[in-house]
Design an enzyme around this catalytic site. Structure first.
Site, short mmCIF file in Angstrom:
data_model
loop_
_atom_site.label_atom_id
_atom_site.label_comp_id
_atom_site.label_asym_id
_atom_site.label_seq_id
_atom_site.Cartn_x
_atom_site.Cartn_y
_atom_site.Cartn_z
N GLU A 1 0.64 -1.21 0.14
CA GLU A 1 0.26 -0.16 -0.12
C GLU A 1 0.63 0.69 0.11
O GLU A 1 0.55 1.90 0.88
CB GLU A 1 -0.47 0.51 1.02
CG GLU A 1 -1.91 -0.90 1.24
CD GLU A 1 -2.51 -0.92 2.29
OE1 GLU A 1 -3.16 0.44 3.34
OE2 GLU A 1 -3.92 -1.66 2.42
N GLU B 1 -5.31 -8.35 1.85
CA GLU B 1 -5.34 -8.16 3.24
C GLU B 1 -6.95 -7.88 3.46
O GLU B 1 -7.04 -7.50 2.06
CB GLU B 1 -4.77 -6.67 3.50
CG GLU B 1 -3.61 -7.25 3.67
CD GLU B 1 -2.99 -5.46 4.57
OE1 GLU B 1 -3.65 -4.97 4.74
OE2 GLU B 1 -1.79 -6.04 4.33
C1 BGC Z 1 -2.39 -1.93 5.89
C2 BGC Z 1 -2.56 -2.55 7.35
C3 BGC Z 1 -3.30 -1.89 8.33
C4 BGC Z 1 -4.76 -2.40 8.00
C5 BGC Z 1 -5.93 -1.92 8.60
C6 BGC Z 1 -4.14 -1.97 5.69
O1 BGC Z 1 -4.51 -0.98 4.92
O2 BGC Z 1 -2.02 -2.43 5.00
O3 BGC Z 1 -0.97 -2.37 7.81
O4 BGC Z 1 -3.68 -2.72 9.66
O5 BGC Z 1 -5.13 -2.31 6.77
O6 BGC Z 1 -6.53 -0.69 8.79
#
Ligand code: BGC
Length: 448
Positions: free
Chosen positions: A169, A356
């Site tokens: 990101e 993610e």
């Molecule tokens: C990030 C993480 C973050 C998660 C939740 C993502 O954008 O890569 O580091 O903890 O979001 O906010």
């Protein structure tokens, strides 16, 4: 909701969880680690909720075995983690800190012993502080230093880890240089654009170096988040314009650089008009867009934008939309929409991984001995269902990673926002499974 996902994903599909060094490791000056920009930023009063910092976080640096046990309990076949640049190179360049490097060697070996495919990210927001003192991502040389650091990773982990991502990101770099909200805490639009340009140059230089090695087992890629903006009122030109402007400035800014080797005409004009156009060399764009092997998509939600600040929640509820207890819209189709943007607008043909996906709450109660987080369970199941639909429609999504293995340091929200499948007790550092950990383990089991 009864959920039977048996046989819907093939055996090769990767089921994982994700974490990041600065959010879980702690050990912030242990064994020779150098400071990074989040160590510094979090020590400035007022930057982080409750003035928390990441000195200890989940103490994963000292709890490797315990964390591996959690991964085994879940039954994941892949683990996505990040390496801390300043743990390996305390000054960001120069002499390697062998003890720091050994931590990752141990981690990778243990994952392999347990048949868990390592998925390594080289940059999850934690620039070495010594490099920040030299201008950080505003300094073009940082791109070169990153490529040197990447080479250390390639030499030590090539053909051991399955996946290496250059950046996670990179929009976070914009947030840190343009919006003051993240480390290092600058607030100039021009800085934000320049820093991102240099970071994408770093990405390209690293990919170039990677190719020299001809690894058989290891693939290289990048992780980009898509929070697709959609107009509140599809017939309102201002809403449409706003959504487009935000998409252009966020995910499309990066996708255009790394997949198309350019700034879009829209951003080019906008940056020229606003005098925020980064300094660049012509050849930068060719370097940034070197072919990659896989694409990591982080997808949490969509964002509905209104040019008139309308009450979005009320309206979406009337249209049949759902909201989670944390106030966020529950819109699992976001992942399908994001994959579609990549395939149709950006003609992406390489394999996709959802690197993610997750949701937060502020408080989770233990009822009859189990931490109930039913919202998270439904959220995860909803997204998995849409991934399955996407694959049925010909998308090539090969893995899914929940953010996150355990509650951890949630950047400026400190320890307030809990994203974990496991609860972390930040006093005792004990980890405890939540309902979602048990349900996710079932999903994985049913697919094996
Ligand atoms: C990030 C993480 C973050 C998660 C939740 C993502 O954008 O890569 O580091 O903890 O979001 O906010």
């Amino acid at each position: 909701m009864e959920y039977n996902m048996k046989n819907k994903f093939d055996k090769e599909f990767l089921w994982g969880v994700a974490t990041a060094a600065a959010q879980i490791e702690g050990g912030y000056i242990q064994d020779g680690k150098g400071l990074n920009i989040w160590d510094a930023f979090s020590h400035i009063p007022g930057n982080i909720a409750n003035n928390d910092n990441c000195d200890i976080a989940c103490d994963s640096y000292n709890r490797l075995d315990e964390d591996i046990k959690l991964l085994k309990e879940l039954g994941v076949n892949s683990y996505r983690f990040s390496t801390s640049w300043s743990r390996i190179l305390p000054k960001g360049k120069g002499v390697i800190n062998e003890k720091g490097l050994n931590y990752y060697k141990k981690l990778v070996d243990k994952l392999l012993e347990n048949n868990i495919k390592p998925n390594l990210t080289m940059y999850h927001w934690d620039l070495p502080y010594e490099l920040e003192r030299m201008g950080g991502w505003l300094n073009r040389d940082t791109a070169k230093y990153f490529a040197d650091y990447a080479e250390i990773i390639f030499k030590n982990f090539g053909d051991k880890v399955s996946f290496i991502s250059t950046f996670n990101e990179p929009i976070a770099i914009y947030v840190g240089y343009a919006l003051k909200a993240f480390a290092p805490g600058y607030g100039l639009e021009k800085y934000g654009r320049q820093a991102c340009h240099n970071a994408m140059l770093a990405h390209g230089l690293a990919v170039e170096k990677f190719r020299k090695y001809n690894f058989k087992e290891t693939k290289i890629g990048i992780v980009i988040d898509i929070w697709n903006r959609v107009p509140f009122d599809e017939n309102n030109q201002d809403d449409i314009r706003l959504a487009n402007d935000e998409n252009e400035g966020a995910h499309k800014f990066f996708l255009n650089m790394i997949l198309n080797g350019k700034y879009s005409d829209y951003m080019l004009q906008k940056m020229k008009k606003e005098n925020t156009l980064p300094y660049f060399k012509k050849e930068d764009f060719e370097i940034m867009s070197k072919p990659i092997d896989f694409f990591g998509l982080n997808c949490y939600n969509r964002i509905i934008v209104s040019s008139e600040n309308r009450n979005i929640k009320e309206d979406i509820s009337k249209r049949g939309g759902n909201f989670l207890n944390n106030g966020q819209e529950f819109y699992p189709k976001a992942v399908y929409d994001a994959a579609k943007i990549l395939r149709e607008e950006f003609k992406l043909k390489i394999p996709l991984f959802v690197t993610e996906n997750g949701t937060f709450s502020n408080e989770e109660k233990e009822i009859n001995g189990i931490i109930e987080d039913i919202d998270r369970v439904n959220y995860i199941k909803g997204f998995i269902e849409w991934i399955e639909k996407a694959n049925k429609d010909g998308f090539d999504i090969r893995g899914y990673y929940v953010w996150s293995l355990m509650d951890n340091f949630e950047w400026t929200a400190g320890y307030n926002f809990k994203f974990g499948l496991y609860q972390t007790n930040f006093k005792t550092l004990e980890r405890k499974p939540k309902r979602s950990a048990k349900e996710y383990a079932k999903i994985i089991k049913n697919n094996n």
